[in-house]
Design a protein around this motif. Structure first.
Motif, PDB file in Angstrom:
ATOM      1  N   ASN A  81       0.824  -1.217   0.000  1.00  0.00           N
ATOM      2  CA  ASN A  81       0.000   0.000   0.000  1.00  0.00           C
ATOM      3  C   ASN A  81       0.853   1.260   0.000  1.00  0.00           C
ATOM      4  O   ASN A  81       0.555   2.215  -0.704  1.00  0.00           O
ATOM      5  CB  ASN A  81      -0.941  -0.004   1.209  1.00  0.00           C
ATOM      6  CG  ASN A  81      -2.216  -0.769   0.899  1.00  0.00           C
ATOM      7  OD1 ASN A  81      -2.971  -0.400   0.006  1.00  0.00           O
ATOM      8  ND2 ASN A  81      -2.438  -1.858   1.625  1.00  0.00           N
ATOM      9  N   ASN A  91       1.029   3.818  -3.212  1.00  0.00           N
ATOM     10  CA  ASN A  91       0.712   5.243  -3.036  1.00  0.00           C
ATOM     11  C   ASN A  91       1.869   6.114  -3.526  1.00  0.00           C
ATOM     12  O   ASN A  91       1.667   7.118  -4.188  1.00  0.00           O
ATOM     13  CB  ASN A  91       0.464   5.566  -1.556  1.00  0.00           C
ATOM     14  CG  ASN A  91      -0.926   5.138  -1.102  1.00  0.00           C
ATOM     15  OD1 ASN A  91      -1.761   4.788  -1.922  1.00  0.00           O
ATOM     16  ND2 ASN A  91      -1.154   5.182   0.203  1.00  0.00           N
ATOM     17  N   LYS A  99       1.875   6.423  -7.076  1.00  0.00           N
ATOM     18  CA  LYS A  99       0.617   6.938  -7.640  1.00  0.00           C
ATOM     19  C   LYS A  99       0.486   8.449  -7.499  1.00  0.00           C
ATOM     20  O   LYS A  99       0.117   9.142  -8.449  1.00  0.00           O
ATOM     21  CB  LYS A  99      -0.564   6.242  -6.941  1.00  0.00           C
ATOM     22  CG  LYS A  99      -1.927   6.775  -7.375  1.00  0.00           C
ATOM     23  CD  LYS A  99      -3.081   5.845  -6.984  1.00  0.00           C
ATOM     24  CE  LYS A  99      -3.209   5.631  -5.490  1.00  0.00           C
ATOM     25  NZ  LYS A  99      -4.461   4.908  -5.147  1.00  0.00           N
ATOM     26  N   GLY A 107      -6.283   1.846   1.786  1.00  0.00           N
ATOM     27  CA  GLY A 107      -4.872   1.460   1.910  1.00  0.00           C
ATOM     28  C   GLY A 107      -4.194   1.885   3.205  1.00  0.00           C
ATOM     29  O   GLY A 107      -3.636   1.053   3.935  1.00  0.00           O
TER      30      GLY A 107
HETATM   31 MG   LIG Z   1      -3.575   3.591  -1.505  1.00  0.00          MG
END
Ligand SMILES: [Mg+2]
Ligand SMILES: Nc1ncnc2c1ncn2[C@@H]1O[C@H](COP(=O)(O)OP(=O)(O)O)[C@@H](O)[C@H]1O
Length: 431
Positions: free
Chosen positions: A329, A333, A336, A395
């Motif tokens: 997670n 992230n 992302k 997440g």
């Molecule tokens: Mg996430």
């Protein structure tokens, strides 16, 4: 005549001499007398002085004695003095009112009048330990004049009066304390029973939830897959019959179904994490990270993300599967949340602080304003729109819960526009 004269003169002389001598004797005598009287006088004076001083000292002693006796009498504690045979020598007012006796009755009372029959041996052994140790504190059931028993705490010590050992003791009525203890015991029993009952209820609720979650994963995902499959079939098999708007709708059905599938999977992962107890094992962060990189490899390649790992990473006490979830997670992230078109750069490193390992996942992405640093760890909290940055908002909730279950912590340091540094902290291996 002459003779007579001579004679008479002589007589006179003799008398004179005699008188003279007498006078001398008298003087001698009075001198002696005087000396004697003087000595007597001095003795008297000295005696008077000593006596005066003695009297003064005596009255001071008396005064002090009275002062201490008053202290003893007016003390708020019930005090007794007794000899080693258990004979009461003195008591104060408070003790009298505690037992309900008057003074003479109390002095005449024997131990068996004051100590409950079942407690006499306890009292004797307390006296024995008092003699060997010089002081002792014990709890015992005592008895009032009217026969009513009461629990007491006796604090006793020994001291000597004129070379004879006596016991001085303070008696406290501990009925209130005993009552409170009893209440507490009852309350605790009640609470324990209540907790046990609630735990049973919770366990069965958990089991229900587990089977509910299981059926959700199966029963909800089946119609979803049908929706996605048929919408895809529309796009593939009926493409020429659909205009652009029709195709757009079908694509939206597909992506909504896919999003819901991910949401269900995330929720399942989160609920599994909330339930299962985790037993910490030795886990190699290197191997955890290897697994995570493998999982995310296609995403990493697609966006050409640059990930640097400062190996070797240490070993920690945790749960391997949970750590894979957590790191996956954090890393997803980190790659992302970058400005559109920017290639993500991530640095992963570990440090040891007070025998705990802190693993950092640092990115150079969009960053997070300080007021959101706590909030983003709550489930479903997202700061961006679904169109720019897709996600479910589960997440970081998994990260936080996962760390809690392993006895660790998680947090973030970030400045908007300057990237974010997420960290997780766990016990070092073997500590
Ligand atoms: Mg996430
Ligand atoms: N590395 C990061 N950089 C900037 N913002 C982040 C980062 N990680 C998380 N966030 C913010 O925290 C929110 C919650 O994260 P998360 O629970 O993983 O949900 P999701 O990734 O599904 O959006 C994100 O929506 C985002 O706003």
């Amino acid at each position: 005549m002459l003779n007579r004269n001579i004679l008479s003169r002589t007589r006179v002389e003799v008398i004179f001499v005699q008188l003279q001598q007498k006078k001398m004797r008298d003087e001698e005598k009075s001198k002696e007398q005087l000396l004697k009287e003087l000595i007597d006088l001095r003795r008297t004076v000295v005696t008077n002085d000593t006596e005066h001083r003695l009297r003064e000292e005596y009255s001071k002693v008396k005064e002090n004695e009275q002062k201490y006796y008053n202290l003893f009498q007016s003390s708020n504690d019930a005090i007794f003095i007794q000899d080693l045979n258990g004979r009461i020598l003195d008591v104060n007012q408070k003790l009298l009112s505690l037992f309900g006796y008057d003074r003479s009755e109390m002095i005449a009372a024997s131990m068996s009048d004051l100590v409950s029959a079942t407690e006499e041996s306890k009292y004797r052994s307390a006296l024995e330990s008092l003699v060997s140790d010089g002081a002792t504190i014990f709890e015992i059931d005592l008895r009032r004049k009217n026969g009513e028993p009461f629990p007491a705490e006796v604090s006793a010590s020994m001291f000597a009066v004129n070379g004879e050992k006596v016991v001085q003791g303070i008696v406290r009525n501990i009925s209130e304390r005993k009552r409170a203890e009893e209440e507490f015991r009852k309350y605790r029993k009640h609470l324990e029973a209540f907790v046990a009952q609630r735990t049973d209820q919770l366990e069965s609720a958990n089991k229900e939830l587990e089977s509910f979650a299981y059926s959700v994963s199966h029963d909800l995902r089946a119609p979803l897959r049908a929706m996605e499959g048929f919408a895809n079939a529309l796009l593939e098999d009926y493409a020429e019959k659909l205009d652009e708007t029709g195709k757009d709708y079908a694509r939206r059905v597909v992506s909504a179904a896919q999003h819901m599938d991910i949401l269900i999977q995330d929720l399942l992962a989160y609920s599994r994490l909330s339930r299962s107890a985790l037993k910490p094992n030795e886990v190699s962060l290197d191997s955890v990270l290897g697994e995570v990189m493998h999982q995310l490899s296609s995403d990493i390649q697609k966006i050409d993300a640059q990930i640097r790992v400062e190996r070797p990473l240490p070993e920690v006490m945790g749960d391997h599967a949970t750590l894979v979830q957590v790191l996956s997670n954090l890393l997803s992230n980190a790659i992302k949340f970058v400005e559109p078109g920017v290639k993500p750069k991530v640095n992963i490193r570990a440090e040891v602080v007070n025998n705990r390992v802190r693993l950092w996942v640092e990115d150079a992405g969009i960053g997070i304003a300080p007021e959101y640093h706590d909030r983003i760890f709550r489930i479903f909290e997202r700061l961006q729109g679904m169109e720019t940055y897709p996600g479910t908002g589960v997440g970081l909730a998994i990260v936080k819960k996962g760390l809690e279950r392993m006895g660790g912590k998680a947090g973030v340091e970030s400045v908007p526009g300057e990237g974010s540094k997420f960290w997780v902290e766990l016990r070092m291996r073997g500590l």
